[in-house]
Design a protein around this motif. Structure first.
Motif, PDB file in Angstrom:
ATOM      1  N   VAL A   1       0.842  -1.206   0.000  1.00 35.55           N
ATOM      2  CA  VAL A   1       0.000   0.000   0.000  1.00 35.55           C
ATOM      3  C   VAL A   1       0.876   1.255   0.000  1.00 35.55           C
ATOM      4  CG1 VAL A   1      -1.669   1.332   1.365  1.00 35.55           C
ATOM      5  CG2 VAL A   1      -2.007  -1.127   1.039  1.00 35.55           C
ATOM      6  N   ILE A   2       1.907   1.250   0.853  1.00 38.52           N
ATOM      7  CA  ILE A   2       2.784   2.423   0.954  1.00 38.52           C
ATOM      8  C   ILE A   2       3.483   2.701  -0.380  1.00 38.52           C
ATOM      9  CG2 ILE A   2       4.997   3.167   1.958  1.00 38.52           C
ATOM     10  CD1 ILE A   2       2.693   3.734   3.864  1.00 38.52           C
ATOM     11  N   SER A   3       3.745   1.639  -1.137  1.00 35.62           N
ATOM     12  CA  SER A   3       4.448   1.841  -2.418  1.00 35.62           C
ATOM     13  C   SER A   3       3.584   2.628  -3.407  1.00 35.62           C
ATOM     14  CB  SER A   3       4.849   0.495  -3.030  1.00 35.62           C
ATOM     15  OG  SER A   3       3.709  -0.187  -3.506  1.00 35.62           O
ATOM     16  N   LEU A   4       2.255   2.664  -3.169  1.00 35.13           N
ATOM     17  CA  LEU A   4       1.369   3.429  -4.051  1.00 35.13           C
ATOM     18  C   LEU A   4       1.120   4.856  -3.544  1.00 35.13           C
ATOM     19  CD1 LEU A   4      -1.328   0.687  -4.833  1.00 35.13           C
ATOM     20  CD2 LEU A   4       0.504   1.493  -6.337  1.00 35.13           C
ATOM     21  N   ALA A   5       1.578   5.153  -2.310  1.00 30.71           N
ATOM     22  CA  ALA A   5       1.313   6.472  -1.722  1.00 30.71           C
ATOM     23  C   ALA A   5       2.011   7.560  -2.537  1.00 30.71           C
ATOM     24  CB  ALA A   5       1.788   6.498  -0.274  1.00 30.71           C
ATOM     25  N   ARG A   6       1.306   8.698  -2.673  1.00 31.31           N
ATOM     26  CA  ARG A   6       1.844   9.803  -3.477  1.00 31.31           C
ATOM     27  C   ARG A   6       2.556  10.843  -2.638  1.00 31.31           C
ATOM     28  NH1 ARG A   6      -4.191  10.490  -5.249  1.00 31.31           N
ATOM     29  NH2 ARG A   6      -4.145  10.276  -2.986  1.00 31.31           N
ATOM     30  N   ASN A   7       2.250  10.841  -1.333  1.00 33.06           N
ATOM     31  CA  ASN A   7       2.805  11.872  -0.456  1.00 33.06           C
ATOM     32  C   ASN A   7       2.676  11.418   1.004  1.00 33.06           C
ATOM     33  OD1 ASN A   7       0.051  12.303   0.289  1.00 33.06           O
ATOM     34  ND2 ASN A   7      -0.190  13.569  -1.538  1.00 33.06           N
ATOM     35  N   ASN A   8       3.131  12.260   1.926  1.00 38.70           N
ATOM     36  CA  ASN A   8       3.091  11.891   3.342  1.00 38.70           C
ATOM     37  C   ASN A   8       1.681  11.769   3.875  1.00 38.70           C
ATOM     38  OD1 ASN A   8       5.698  11.396   3.967  1.00 38.70           O
ATOM     39  ND2 ASN A   8       6.165  13.511   4.620  1.00 38.70           N
ATOM     40  N   GLU A   9       0.784  12.596   3.332  1.00 37.06           N
ATOM     41  CA  GLU A   9      -0.603  12.535   3.789  1.00 37.06           C
ATOM     42  C   GLU A   9      -1.181  11.141   3.512  1.00 37.06           C
ATOM     43  OE1 GLU A   9      -4.827  14.831   3.061  1.00 37.06           O
ATOM     44  OE2 GLU A   9      -3.063  15.509   1.979  1.00 37.06           O
ATOM     45  N   ASP A  10      -0.891  10.610   2.329  1.00 34.67           N
ATOM     46  CA  ASP A  10      -1.324   9.246   2.002  1.00 34.67           C
ATOM     47  C   ASP A  10      -0.705   8.250   2.994  1.00 34.67           C
ATOM     48  OD1 ASP A  10      -2.644  10.256  -0.206  1.00 34.67           O
ATOM     49  OD2 ASP A  10      -1.290   9.361  -1.693  1.00 34.67           O
TER      50      ASP A  10
END
Ligand code: 4NP
Length: 151
Positions: free
Chosen positions: A93-102
């Motif tokens: 999941v983290i690998s798809l995050a776009r920024n810190n908020e995600d």
């Protein structure tokens, strides 16, 4: 606005459907929206594993109307909290995050009962029935805490 909580595992047929069903049973669903997804694409549109259905039934929960879907980047926009079952789910999941908020939306669900310990909900798919009992009990405890936080 409803608080939106997403439960994530690998297949979205064993653990996260149970987590979704259990949390829905503990919260006011007029105020909290609960859903689940898998990081994998193996079981899209399938119902939950019969062993998850059976353990849920033992606790008077009906999860049979759920259907598998795959986690996607839009889920970061559509959910306030994303609870993952194990470290593999976390990294996917983290690998798809776009920024810190995600990234800040994502946490291991058992950190709700064992803060900071990174305890995983074991994948019961290849094991026996007792694995599903243990998974249920872990998720039930974690969902008690999540429900309390959102009451
Ligand atoms: P879940 O269990 O992630 O708890 O839904 C699994 C279900 C299916 C597979 C792996 C884990 N699979 O590889 O098909």
């Amino acid at each position: 606005m409803k608080t939106r909580i997403l439960m994530v595992c690998l297949g979205n047929i064993c653990r996260s459907p149970l987590a979704e069903g259990i949390l829905k049973s503990k919260v006011d669903t007029n105020k909290i929206f609960v859903d689940s997804a898998g990081t994998g694409d193996y079981h899209i549109d399938e119902g939950p594993d019969p062993r998850s259905v059976a353990i849920a039934n033992q606790y008077d929960l009906d999860i049979t109307s759920q259907r598998g879907r795959q986690f996607s980047v839009e889920d970061f926009d559509n959910f306030d909290r994303i609870y993952v079952m194990d470290m593999s789910n976390y990294h996917n999941v983290i690998s798809l995050a776009r920024n810190n908020e995600d990234k800040e939306k994502v946490s291991l669900i058992l950190n709700e009962i064992f803060p900071g310990e990174n305890v995983e909900v074991p994948d019961p798919y290849h094991g026996g029935e007792d694995g599903f009992q243990k998974v249920y009990e872990m998720l039930d405890q974690a969902c008690d805490v999540i429900a309390e936080k959102n009451s």
